[in-house]
Design an enzyme around this catalytic site. Sequence first.
Site, PDB file in Angstrom:
ATOM      1  N   SER A  75      65.276 -31.887  -1.802  1.00 15.50           N
ATOM      2  CA  SER A  75      65.392 -30.440  -2.023  1.00 15.50           C
ATOM      3  C   SER A  75      65.603 -30.226  -3.528  1.00 15.50           C
ATOM      4  CB  SER A  75      66.553 -29.872  -1.208  1.00 15.50           C
ATOM      5  OG  SER A  75      67.724 -30.560  -1.537  1.00 15.50           O
TER       6      SER A  75
ATOM      7  N   TYR B 111      79.466 -20.751  -2.793  1.00 18.89           N
ATOM      8  CA  TYR B 111      79.561 -22.183  -3.064  1.00 18.89           C
ATOM      9  C   TYR B 111      78.552 -22.973  -2.263  1.00 18.89           C
ATOM     10  CZ  TYR B 111      83.722 -22.353  -5.956  1.00 18.89           C
ATOM     11  OH  TYR B 111      84.596 -22.244  -6.989  1.00 18.89           O
TER      12      TYR B 111
ATOM     13  N   LYS C 159      55.206 -43.669  -4.078  1.00 22.60           N
ATOM     14  CA  LYS C 159      55.432 -43.931  -2.649  1.00 22.60           C
ATOM     15  C   LYS C 159      56.135 -42.795  -1.898  1.00 22.60           C
ATOM     16  CE  LYS C 159      54.741 -47.803  -1.050  1.00 22.60           C
ATOM     17  NZ  LYS C 159      53.404 -48.351  -0.946  1.00 22.60           N
TER      18      LYS C 159
ATOM     19  N   LYS D  18      45.824 -42.416  -8.089  1.00 23.12           N
ATOM     20  CA  LYS D  18      46.468 -43.030  -6.927  1.00 23.12           C
ATOM     21  C   LYS D  18      46.921 -41.942  -5.942  1.00 23.12           C
ATOM     22  CE  LYS D  18      49.961 -46.616  -6.453  1.00 23.12           C
ATOM     23  NZ  LYS D  18      50.941 -47.387  -7.201  1.00 23.12           N
TER      24      LYS D  18
ATOM     25  N   GLY E  28      82.805 -10.295  -6.967  1.00 23.74           N
ATOM     26  CA  GLY E  28      83.430 -11.288  -6.089  1.00 23.74           C
ATOM     27  C   GLY E  28      84.132 -10.652  -4.911  1.00 23.74           C
TER      28      GLY E  28
ATOM     29  N   CYS F  81      81.082  -4.670 -10.508  1.00 19.61           N
ATOM     30  CA  CYS F  81      81.568  -4.529  -9.129  1.00 19.61           C
ATOM     31  C   CYS F  81      83.064  -4.859  -9.066  1.00 19.61           C
ATOM     32  CB  CYS F  81      80.718  -5.373  -8.186  1.00 19.61           C
ATOM     33  SG  CYS F  81      80.710  -4.671  -6.514  1.00 19.61           S
ATOM     34  N   LEU F  82      83.443  -6.037  -8.550  1.00 17.31           N
ATOM     35  CA  LEU F  82      84.867  -6.372  -8.533  1.00 17.31           C
ATOM     36  C   LEU F  82      85.452  -6.326  -9.955  1.00 17.31           C
ATOM     37  CD1 LEU F  82      87.216  -7.351  -6.735  1.00 17.31           C
ATOM     38  CD2 LEU F  82      86.524  -9.690  -7.258  1.00 17.31           C
TER      39      LEU F  82
ATOM     40  N   GLN G 136      86.288  -2.833 -10.626  1.00 16.56           N
ATOM     41  CA  GLN G 136      87.456  -2.441  -9.830  1.00 16.56           C
ATOM     42  C   GLN G 136      88.748  -2.970 -10.462  1.00 16.56           C
ATOM     43  OE1 GLN G 136      86.527  -3.923  -5.885  1.00 16.56           O
ATOM     44  NE2 GLN G 136      84.893  -2.433  -5.564  1.00 16.56           N
TER      45      GLN G 136
ATOM     46  N   HIS H  41      75.323  -3.598  -9.377  1.00 15.21           N
ATOM     47  CA  HIS H  41      74.944  -4.901  -9.936  1.00 15.21           C
ATOM     48  C   HIS H  41      73.716  -4.766 -10.835  1.00 15.21           C
ATOM     49  CE1 HIS H  41      77.565  -7.451  -7.396  1.00 15.21           C
ATOM     50  NE2 HIS H  41      77.491  -6.418  -6.583  1.00 15.21           N
TER      51      HIS H  41
ATOM     52  N   GLU I  89      72.635  -6.769 -12.992  1.00 15.72           N
ATOM     53  CA  GLU I  89      71.955  -8.063 -13.179  1.00 15.72           C
ATOM     54  C   GLU I  89      70.762  -8.236 -12.242  1.00 15.72           C
ATOM     55  OE1 GLU I  89      74.848  -7.557 -11.738  1.00 15.72           O
ATOM     56  OE2 GLU I  89      75.296  -9.019 -10.157  1.00 15.72           O
TER      57      GLU I  89
HETATM   58  N1  GLN Z   1      85.069  -7.212  -3.079  1.00 11.33           N
HETATM   59  C1  GLN Z   1      84.698  -5.971  -3.666  1.00 11.33           C
HETATM   60  C2  GLN Z   1      84.187  -4.978  -2.651  1.00 11.33           C
HETATM   61  O1  GLN Z   1      83.826  -5.325  -1.560  1.00 11.33           O
HETATM   62  C3  GLN Z   1      83.668  -6.179  -4.752  1.00 11.33           C
HETATM   63  C4  GLN Z   1      82.365  -6.689  -4.254  1.00 11.33           C
HETATM   64  C5  GLN Z   1      81.484  -7.248  -5.339  1.00 11.33           C
HETATM   65  O2  GLN Z   1      81.952  -7.563  -6.418  1.00 11.33           O
HETATM   66  N2  GLN Z   1      80.215  -7.397  -5.053  1.00 11.33           N
HETATM   67  O3  GLN Z   1      84.122  -3.807  -2.936  1.00 11.33           O
END
Ligand code: GLN
Length: 540
Positions: free
Chosen positions: A16, A57, A193, A227, A358, A385-386, A389, A511, A513
């Site tokens: 992989s 992860y 191979k 080959k 996150g 996002c987080l 916040q 987001h 990105e």
């Molecule tokens: N945990 C946070 C929420 O659910 C932020 C989510 C995130 O960063 N994508 O709002």
Amino acid sequence: MSTTSKYIFVTGGVTSSLGKGIISSSLGKLLQARGFTVTIQKFDPYINIDPGTLNPYEHGECYVTDDGAETDLDLGHYERFLNTPTSQANNITTGRIYNNVITKERKGEYLGKTVQVVPHITDEIKRNIHLLGESGKYDFVINEIGGSVGDIESLPFLEAVRQVRWELGANNAIVIHLTLIPYLAAAKELKTKPTQHSVKELLSYGIQPDILVCRTEHPLPMEIRKKLALFCNVNLNSVIEAIDAETIYDVPLLMRKEKLDERVLSKLKMVAKQEPELEQWKTFLGKLKNPVDEVTIGLVGKYVSLPDAYKSIAEAFIHAGSQNDAKVRLKWISSEDINKDTVEDILGGLHGVLVAPGFGERGLEGKIAAIRYVREQKIPFLGICLGMQMAVVEYARNVMGMTEASTTELNPKTKYPVIDMMEEQKKITTKGGTMRLGAYTCKLKKGSKAYAIYGDTVIHERHRHRYEFNNKYLHQFEEAGMKAVGVNPDSELVEVIELKDHPWFIGVQYHPELKSTVLNPHPLFVGFVEAALKNKKNDL
Ligand code: GLN
């Protein structure tokens, strides 16, 4: 516009992680650069309905599309290379296939029949293979088959590929097999191979690859190509070398040199409309490889030991760096390492800090400590996002005197829930596909930094979250200097915050990105890198 799409299947052998996603994207790019319309879809052999419930992860970042699908990170590559949006239809898992079949079974659609892997599961896979092709929008549909040949999970997909190829014929569907040619240092030899075995395995499923793309650390000499051609029944000119590249963005040009696109067109009996038009791509690469300056940006997150968890952020910095003629060095910082005693050591000297998205409480206090530092030190900050916040929580605690302020994700009983679960989320008990997902409109306030950066008042950005800025506190925040400069016009959810007394401090609930591509680097990342460069020169 095309009514009959040509199908290209990309399978993987030997190991992989050979980069099927990059090869598929690079081929897609070359065909698109010749004036064809292309889409790429990914078939994943796991049983999750989508990767939304997978730990980063395990599987790296979950990529979100405009239509709110939680998808494999390879779709990010497809978008970054092709500059066209993908959707739910571009990512299908075994789980989704089974779910569809079992739902139909319960509805009685197979009444009287024994529901089986062949033909019911394979038929459902085939239906999905054809879905985008039938839209009539694409000359080519590239199908990346996840996993490697020989995995038990991949079998139904390979059987579906065999059938589609048989049904459509060799002029309408081809198979590209991506394989590894290992180099044995002791023998100073490239070894064919494993590839021979992997092709044999494919043949045992009734699939003859048309083209071999060979990942290798060293150039493939002619005798090795010969080959491979002889033992794997492929034309000599269809043995394509895929040598390790400096960056993934070199791969389309390397594939062009090896004539992968020409081989594909000739096998599929397509006449090239034009030579690939890759000027903009080359300009991007030229700038990327010849930076005139350099900045170091800290990426504070929870999953930093697996950079794939922040794939789109890392790529967005590459796009923005090239745009700014600057090399962006990312310093990956685990939020758990940061506290008030370590913060100066870890963040001091950085030209900018991004606090990453996150979930869950681990590392939140570290993120808050990091944000306090960059706010006070006037270091450019982008919170996603987080990250946004936590910027809100930090401001409430350390500027507005609400020392117990928090997000209810961290502390459900907090006295000041400045970030709280969205109303419509409170009733939801299941986890998969239930967040606020996909593209939403945001209105930016004129006069704000965000407005200056985007150059527009109405933007559309993608979301993936359950919690939000608590509007009960909006007035207090604005009075105290944290401004809501971007708001969703329908729900009034706060989407962008900025600080009045800071040269570059922006938090976004969405987001950005996910929408950065080679040809359209995201303006927020471009602006952030620019601010980091200015900060480095002390003229922010
Ligand atoms: N945990 C946070 C929420 O659910 C932020 C989510 C995130 O960063 N994508 O709002």
